[in-house]
Scaffold this motif. Structure first.
Motif, mmCIF file in Angstrom:
data_model
loop_
_atom_site.group_PDB
_atom_site.id
_atom_site.type_symbol
_atom_site.label_atom_id
_atom_site.label_comp_id
_atom_site.label_asym_id
_atom_site.label_seq_id
_atom_site.Cartn_x
_atom_site.Cartn_y
_atom_site.Cartn_z
ATOM 1 N N SER A 255 -2.583 2.304 -12.748
ATOM 2 C CA SER A 255 -3.161 1.674 -11.554
ATOM 3 C C SER A 255 -2.178 0.615 -11.067
ATOM 4 O O SER A 255 -1.375 0.093 -11.848
ATOM 5 N N VAL A 256 -2.256 0.296 -9.788
ATOM 6 C CA VAL A 256 -1.359 -0.683 -9.176
ATOM 7 C C VAL A 256 -2.197 -1.817 -8.630
ATOM 8 O O VAL A 256 -3.142 -1.594 -7.859
ATOM 9 N N GLU A 257 -1.877 -3.026 -9.047
ATOM 10 C CA GLU A 257 -2.598 -4.210 -8.586
ATOM 11 C C GLU A 257 -1.627 -5.187 -7.945
ATOM 12 O O GLU A 257 -0.523 -5.396 -8.452
ATOM 13 N N GLN A 258 -2.076 -5.756 -6.837
ATOM 14 C CA GLN A 258 -1.244 -6.707 -6.096
ATOM 15 C C GLN A 258 -1.896 -8.084 -6.134
ATOM 16 O O GLN A 258 -3.102 -8.221 -5.920
ATOM 17 N N TYR B 12 3.839 1.412 -1.320
ATOM 18 C CA TYR B 12 4.406 1.499 -2.664
ATOM 19 C C TYR B 12 3.409 2.141 -3.640
ATOM 20 O O TYR B 12 3.798 2.939 -4.503
ATOM 21 N N LYS B 13 2.135 1.787 -3.477
ATOM 22 C CA LYS B 13 1.109 2.352 -4.344
ATOM 23 C C LYS B 13 1.053 3.872 -4.193
ATOM 24 O O LYS B 13 0.964 4.613 -5.178
ATOM 25 N N ASP B 14 1.078 4.341 -2.953
ATOM 26 C CA ASP B 14 1.048 5.787 -2.710
ATOM 27 C C ASP B 14 2.310 6.461 -3.232
ATOM 28 O O ASP B 14 2.261 7.587 -3.749
ATOM 29 N N GLU C 4 -1.243 9.954 -13.507
ATOM 30 C CA GLU C 4 -1.860 9.278 -12.355
ATOM 31 C C GLU C 4 -3.174 8.614 -12.744
ATOM 32 O O GLU C 4 -3.475 7.489 -12.310
ATOM 33 N N ASN D 286 0.827 -1.210 0.000
ATOM 34 C CA ASN D 286 0.000 0.000 0.000
ATOM 35 C C ASN D 286 0.859 1.257 0.000
ATOM 36 O O ASN D 286 0.519 2.262 -0.634
ATOM 37 N N PHE E 51 3.647 -7.184 -7.476
ATOM 38 C CA PHE E 51 2.556 -6.303 -7.873
ATOM 39 C C PHE E 51 2.816 -5.795 -9.282
ATOM 40 O O PHE E 51 3.941 -5.889 -9.801
ATOM 41 N N ILE F 112 2.198 -2.675 -12.268
ATOM 42 C CA ILE F 112 1.870 -1.294 -12.642
ATOM 43 C C ILE F 112 1.215 -1.352 -14.018
ATOM 44 O O ILE F 112 1.844 -1.747 -15.000
#
Length: 264
Positions: free
Chosen positions: A110-113, A75-77, A106, A73, A120, A122
């Motif tokens: 999106s970032v998915e794990q 890393y996403k931010d 931005e 989370n 994850f 990108i």
């Protein structure tokens, strides 16, 4: 007084306005087709996959692994932070001639794990498949360059670079066409029911007795145009047959007339 309709009556209404339903069905399909193939801009998706590993020590345990998972989370931010996005903007403009503002970048990523995984992805979307791949790879590389110092992680590995895809991810053509078809049918059904509800003409004896509360004294059967034409032809034949004299009568009348002329 509320009027209720049986299933048969509703089906009869729909059959009566079948042409309207078919028209709206094809109209909905046509509109969906125009939107899908000519108006909506297709978007392509590309993704880069990464693995981030925290510094390992002799006392590393399960809690440290869980902490590493929870760091996703963070890393996403960090990926959508001004530090990363500003650098991505500069690199896209200088290397690939892609002019995008940080906010646009931005919105495009999106970032998915993966569940319970330190891996994850990108994911970038763009109207051009090549641009989507460039955006995803640039974001991944910029994150890799900055995260080691800022987040104090041990190793960041890009295990899969983004590649340009040949097929767009949106719009979903089959889904759009199916939705247009269904909406067209629904509009036709609603229109047919509204036409029937707004039609206040007398259609049967039940309307007189139930809606108006009047007493029914009698009914006149409905005669089709075919039956009317048949009855007219039959009447003409009967009239013509009664007026025209028979052959014997015609000859006798002619002879009598000749005798009267000779006497005169």
């Amino acid at each position: 007084m509320e009027k209720t309709y049986t299933v048969k009556q509703l089906l009869d209404m729909l059959v009566k306005h079948l042409q309207l339903i078919l028209t709206t069905m094809f109209a909905g399909l046509a509109i969906a087709g125009v939107l899908t193939f000519f108006i909506i801009t297709p978007k392509y998706s590309s993704q880069a996959q990464l693995v981030v590993t925290l510094p390992q020590t002799e006392n590393t345990n399960v809690n440290d692994v869980n902490s590493n998972l929870q760091m996703i989370n963070t890393y996403k931010d960090f990926i959508v932070s001004d530090l990363v996005l500003n650098q991505v903007q500069e690199q896209l403009a200088s290397k690939y001639k892609i002019e995008m503002k940080p906010k646009e970048i931005e919105d495009a990523i999106s970032v998915e794990q993966n569940q319970n995984s330190q891996m994850f992805s990108i994911i970038a979307k763009s109207p051009k498949s090549v641009d989507a791949a460039h955006i995803a790879n640039t974001v991944a590389k910029t994150f890799q360059d900055n995260a080691k110092d800022v987040l104090n992680v041990d190793r960041i590995t890009i295990i899969s670079n983004a590649v340009a895809e040949s097929s767009p991810v949106s719009p979903n053509k089959k889904l759009f066409l199916a939705a247009g078809l269904i909406l067209g049918i629904l509009c036709g059904i609603v229109g047919a029911l509204l036409l029937e509800l707004m039609d206040r003409t007398v259609k049967d004896s039940a309307f007189i007795t139930e809606e108006l509360g009047l007493t029914l004294l009698g009914t006149v059967p409905e005669i089709s145009d075919k039956e009317i034409n048949a009855n007219i032809k039959k009447a003409h034949k009967m009239v013509d047959g009664g007026l025209k004299p028979k052959i014997g009568q015609k000859d006798a009348t002619t002879t009598e007339a000749r005798r009267r002329r000779s006497r005169v």
